[in-house]
Design a protein around this motif. Structure first.
Motif, PDB file in Angstrom:
ATOM      1  N   GLN A 141       0.828  -1.205   0.000  1.00  0.00           N
ATOM      2  CA  GLN A 141       0.000   0.000   0.000  1.00  0.00           C
ATOM      3  C   GLN A 141       0.863   1.255   0.000  1.00  0.00           C
ATOM      4  N   ALA A 142       1.959   1.208   0.758  1.00  0.00           N
ATOM      5  CA  ALA A 142       2.859   2.363   0.778  1.00  0.00           C
ATOM      6  C   ALA A 142       3.437   2.618  -0.611  1.00  0.00           C
ATOM      7  N   ALA A 143       3.799   1.546  -1.336  1.00  0.00           N
ATOM      8  CA  ALA A 143       4.324   1.699  -2.690  1.00  0.00           C
ATOM      9  C   ALA A 143       3.255   2.273  -3.616  1.00  0.00           C
ATOM     10  N   LYS A 144       2.018   1.798  -3.492  1.00  0.00           N
ATOM     11  CA  LYS A 144       0.921   2.346  -4.311  1.00  0.00           C
ATOM     12  C   LYS A 144       0.743   3.835  -4.052  1.00  0.00           C
ATOM     13  N   ASP A 145       0.839   4.208  -2.783  1.00  0.00           N
ATOM     14  CA  ASP A 145       0.641   5.617  -2.423  1.00  0.00           C
ATOM     15  C   ASP A 145       1.724   6.513  -2.999  1.00  0.00           C
ATOM     16  N   ARG A 146       2.873   5.920  -3.314  1.00  0.00           N
ATOM     17  CA  ARG A 146       3.972   6.723  -3.878  1.00  0.00           C
ATOM     18  C   ARG A 146       3.868   6.875  -5.391  1.00  0.00           C
ATOM     19  N   LEU A 147       2.894   6.230  -6.017  1.00  0.00           N
ATOM     20  CA  LEU A 147       2.676   6.354  -7.461  1.00  0.00           C
ATOM     21  C   LEU A 147       1.608   7.406  -7.729  1.00  0.00           C
ATOM     22  N   LEU A 148       1.971   8.434  -8.489  1.00  0.00           N
ATOM     23  CA  LEU A 148       1.043   9.539  -8.746  1.00  0.00           C
ATOM     24  C   LEU A 148       1.006   9.851 -10.237  1.00  0.00           C
ATOM     25  N   VAL A 149      -0.174   9.827 -10.818  1.00  0.00           N
ATOM     26  CA  VAL A 149      -0.348  10.208 -12.215  1.00  0.00           C
ATOM     27  C   VAL A 149      -0.422  11.729 -12.310  1.00  0.00           C
ATOM     28  N   VAL A 150       0.322  12.306 -13.245  1.00  0.00           N
ATOM     29  CA  VAL A 150       0.232  13.741 -13.518  1.00  0.00           C
ATOM     30  C   VAL A 150      -0.265  13.925 -14.943  1.00  0.00           C
ATOM     31  N   ASN A 151      -0.926  15.042 -15.183  1.00  0.00           N
ATOM     32  CA  ASN A 151      -1.591  15.261 -16.471  1.00  0.00           C
ATOM     33  C   ASN A 151      -0.855  16.204 -17.400  1.00  0.00           C
ATOM     34  N   ALA A 152       0.237  16.793 -16.925  1.00  0.00           N
ATOM     35  CA  ALA A 152       0.995  17.731 -17.759  1.00  0.00           C
ATOM     36  C   ALA A 152       2.471  17.624 -17.414  1.00  0.00           C
ATOM     37  N   LEU A 153       3.328  17.841 -18.393  1.00  0.00           N
ATOM     38  CA  LEU A 153       4.768  17.802 -18.140  1.00  0.00           C
ATOM     39  C   LEU A 153       5.171  18.794 -17.065  1.00  0.00           C
ATOM     40  N   SER A 154       4.491  19.941 -17.000  1.00  0.00           N
ATOM     41  CA  SER A 154       4.832  20.974 -16.019  1.00  0.00           C
ATOM     42  C   SER A 154       4.699  20.467 -14.587  1.00  0.00           C
ATOM     43  N   GLU A 155       3.854  19.452 -14.382  1.00  0.00           N
ATOM     44  CA  GLU A 155       3.658  18.911 -13.036  1.00  0.00           C
ATOM     45  C   GLU A 155       4.812  18.009 -12.592  1.00  0.00           C
ATOM     46  N   LEU A 156       5.785  17.799 -13.468  1.00  0.00           N
ATOM     47  CA  LEU A 156       6.950  16.998 -13.110  1.00  0.00           C
ATOM     48  C   LEU A 156       8.039  17.828 -12.453  1.00  0.00           C
ATOM     49  N   ALA A 157       7.816  19.102 -12.273  1.00  0.00           N
ATOM     50  CA  ALA A 157       8.839  20.014 -11.755  1.00  0.00           C
ATOM     51  C   ALA A 157       9.477  19.565 -10.440  1.00  0.00           C
ATOM     52  N   PRO A 158       8.763  18.928  -9.505  1.00  0.00           N
ATOM     53  CA  PRO A 158       9.406  18.552  -8.237  1.00  0.00           C
ATOM     54  C   PRO A 158      10.439  17.425  -8.370  1.00  0.00           C
ATOM     55  N   ALA A 159      10.479  16.727  -9.487  1.00  0.00           N
ATOM     56  CA  ALA A 159      11.356  15.560  -9.629  1.00  0.00           C
ATOM     57  C   ALA A 159      12.824  15.966  -9.710  1.00  0.00           C
ATOM     58  N   GLN A 160      13.673  15.203  -9.023  1.00  0.00           N
ATOM     59  CA  GLN A 160      15.131  15.425  -9.131  1.00  0.00           C
ATOM     60  C   GLN A 160      15.751  14.563 -10.233  1.00  0.00           C
ATOM     61  N   MET A 161      14.961  13.650 -10.780  1.00  0.00           N
ATOM     62  CA  MET A 161      15.405  12.836 -11.902  1.00  0.00           C
ATOM     63  C   MET A 161      14.189  12.505 -12.755  1.00  0.00           C
ATOM     64  N   ALA A 162      14.382  12.478 -14.063  1.00  0.00           N
ATOM     65  CA  ALA A 162      13.347  12.031 -14.987  1.00  0.00           C
ATOM     66  C   ALA A 162      13.899  10.862 -15.786  1.00  0.00           C
ATOM     67  N   ILE A 163      13.097   9.802 -15.914  1.00  0.00           N
ATOM     68  CA  ILE A 163      13.472   8.643 -16.728  1.00  0.00           C
ATOM     69  C   ILE A 163      12.463   8.533 -17.859  1.00  0.00           C
ATOM     70  N   GLU A 164      12.939   8.682 -19.094  1.00  0.00           N
ATOM     71  CA  GLU A 164      12.014   8.554 -20.222  1.00  0.00           C
ATOM     72  C   GLU A 164      12.011   7.121 -20.721  1.00  0.00           C
ATOM     73  N   ALA A 165      10.822   6.630 -21.035  1.00  0.00           N
ATOM     74  CA  ALA A 165      10.651   5.290 -21.594  1.00  0.00           C
ATOM     75  C   ALA A 165       9.674   5.381 -22.755  1.00  0.00           C
TER      76      ALA A 165
END
Length: 495
Positions: free
Chosen positions: A64-88
């Motif tokens: 459940q803790a792992a599920k809670d850490r998964l968050l869908v965002v709807n725009a690239l701008s919402e990725l701003a808090p990330a310290q790393m981005a992995i593109e796939a």
């Protein structure tokens, strides 16, 4: 310190990466151009976590803790808090450069931009951003949660801090990190050429069928899958372009030349399991193996083995005698059983000045395995092949019969696997220990290529390759300088 990672692209690889990161304790922001696809990926990851709890692989609280850490965002701008981005995302240089150009405007200046590319140059991808030092390769393998290794690939202009960040993430998720140079195929896709291209060449030359090659590599060489089973599993429509790509990226290096018959199979839609037919047919999702050839009832041979080859056959001669085979003290009137390394039956017979009509050859490299490989010369009396086949079956062996070929099947493929690993080491694409660990973990081979070469003996592998090159004239068999020097000096390959 990295605590939040963005994953862009929610296909099979993206959702596996996201799940793995969340289990390791990272907050994961999942983005896809189609919001419903991102949500579906998060839902799928949740189902996999629930399944893990059902199988007692993790607690419900951790899941459940792992599920809670998964968050869908709807725009690239919402990725701003990330310290790393992995593109796939799709394997397109233009698409990856365009994405990273956007992300470097959104993420902080110290954020790392990691690419999961399997075939594109990390340096080329980094050339599309204003700060190429923040771009690094972080190549996972499918299925990501189970394949616990990752290639870390710094580009030519990657900052050490970005490489260290990628290595740190690999360590935190508990994966074996393989540090690679930015070269075509990196390590794993490069190392896989020996099995696939040589297996394909054997079939192209009509020396053995696809099923025969797979059986030898499974039963005699100890591989989990033969080359054609593997191609059917991955899909020839996916694997063939990679074969072509690496061949082209190495400027038509003969060692990596794909079989000429593969293109027609792709065009015909014979892609493997996904299409119901590839190198094998599939019924209700299960592979249909062609029956093995068996000899008719008849007599057993009277065998003679040259004195210089008896030590190589010491594992099997007592079993043949126990099965009722008579051993002869002379070649006269007997089946001459030869055990050549790197030679075909014809060349071995002529070298020993024997009558080719009475000669059969057996692969000495795998006589102690459950399956043995035998081959006649083009002049061998057909019944002699049947006689030897019967005797080996009675001795408890599975038997594969092939046409006269330098190096049989196992010798050719194993020598090419070793030689490819040696060439990777010569080019310093990865350290020897990383080469062996990467191939074992990433490709599932029973041994890494350098350790395999040490087990077989560097001098023996070198001799097989030199004999193959001499008989065929094909530069694909030229030994790596790394192998040649170490074999001549009596040094191991793996250190």
């Amino acid at each position: 310190m990295i605590d939040t990672i963005a994953v862009i692209g929610s296909g099979t690889m993206g959702r596996g990466i996201a799940q793995t990161l969340a289990v390791a304790g990272y907050n994961v922001l999942v983005f896809d151009q189609r919001a419903e696809a991102a949500q579906a990926a998060v839902d799928f990851a949740g189902q996999m976590l629930d399944r893990a709890t059902d199988k007692a692989r993790m607690t419900r609280e951790d899941a459940q803790a792992a599920k809670d850490r998964l968050l869908v965002v709807n725009a690239l701008s919402e990725l701003a808090p990330a310290q790393m981005a992995i593109e796939a995302i799709a394997e397109s240089l233009d698409a990856k450069q365009a994405l990273f150009a956007q992300l470097e405007q959104i993420l902080g200046a110290d954020a790392v931009l990691a690419t999961n590319t399997s075939s594109l140059s990390v340096s080329a991808i980094a050339a599309g951003v204003s700060a190429p030092g923040r771009v690094v390769g972080l190549h996972f393998f499918n299925p990501v949660p189970l394949m616990k290794m990752v290639e870390v690939i710094p580009g030519l202009r990657t900052d050490p801090a970005a490489t260290d960040a990628a290595l740190s993430v690999a360590h935190k998720i508990g994966y074996r990190a393989i540090l690679c140079r930015d070269a075509p195929g990196f390590l794993i896709n490069h190392a896989g050429r020996g099995l696939l291209t040589e297996g394909s060449r054997i079939v192209q030359d009509c020396l053995a069928s696809e099923a025969d090659v797979d059986r030898v590599m499974r039963d005699a060489a100890g591989f989990r899958m033969g080359p054609f089973e593997l191609l059917d599993l991955t899909g020839l429509d996916v694997s063939y372009p990679v074969l072509q790509l690496i061949y082209g990226q190495f400027h038509q290096e003969p060692r990596y030349r794909p079989g000429v018959h593969l293109a027609a199979r792709v065009a015909a839609g014979l892609h493997g399991r996904k299409t119901g037919e590839g190198f094998y047919r599939y019924a209700a999702g299960r592979r249909v193996d062609p029956p093995e050839k068996l000899p008719p009832d008849g007599t057993l041979p009277r065998l003679w083995v040259p004195p210089e080859m008896r030590a190589d056959l010491a594992q099997i001669l007592p079993a043949l005698v126990g099965a009722g085979v008579e051993m002869s003290d002379t070649a006269q009137g007997a089946v001459c059983l030869l055990a050549p390394y790197g030679l075909d039956a014809t060349e071995a017979a002529l070298k020993l000045e024997l009558d080719p009509a009475c000669v059969m050859a057996i692969d000495p490299l795998t006589v102690d395995s459950p399956r043995v490989t035998i081959m006649p010369t083009p002049a061998t009396v057909p019944d002699l092949c049947d006689q030897l086949h019967r005797a080996l079956l009675l001795a408890g062996k599975k038997v594969t019969r092939i046409a006269d070929s330098p190096g049989f099947v196992a010798q050719r493929i194993l020598a090419m696997v070793v030689n490819t690993g040696c060439e990777i080491s010569q080019m310093q694409i990865a350290a020897p220990a990383d080469i062996d660990d990467g191939v074992r973990l990433g490709l599932g081979y029973p041994h890494g290529p350098l350790a395999l070469g040490d087990t077989l003996g560097p001098q023996r592998v070198l001799g097989i390759l030199e004999a193959l090159q001499r008989q065929t004239g094909d530069p694909r068999y030229r030994p790596s300088q790394y192998l040649r020097q170490r074999a001549r000096l009596g040094l191991p390959l793996a250190t």
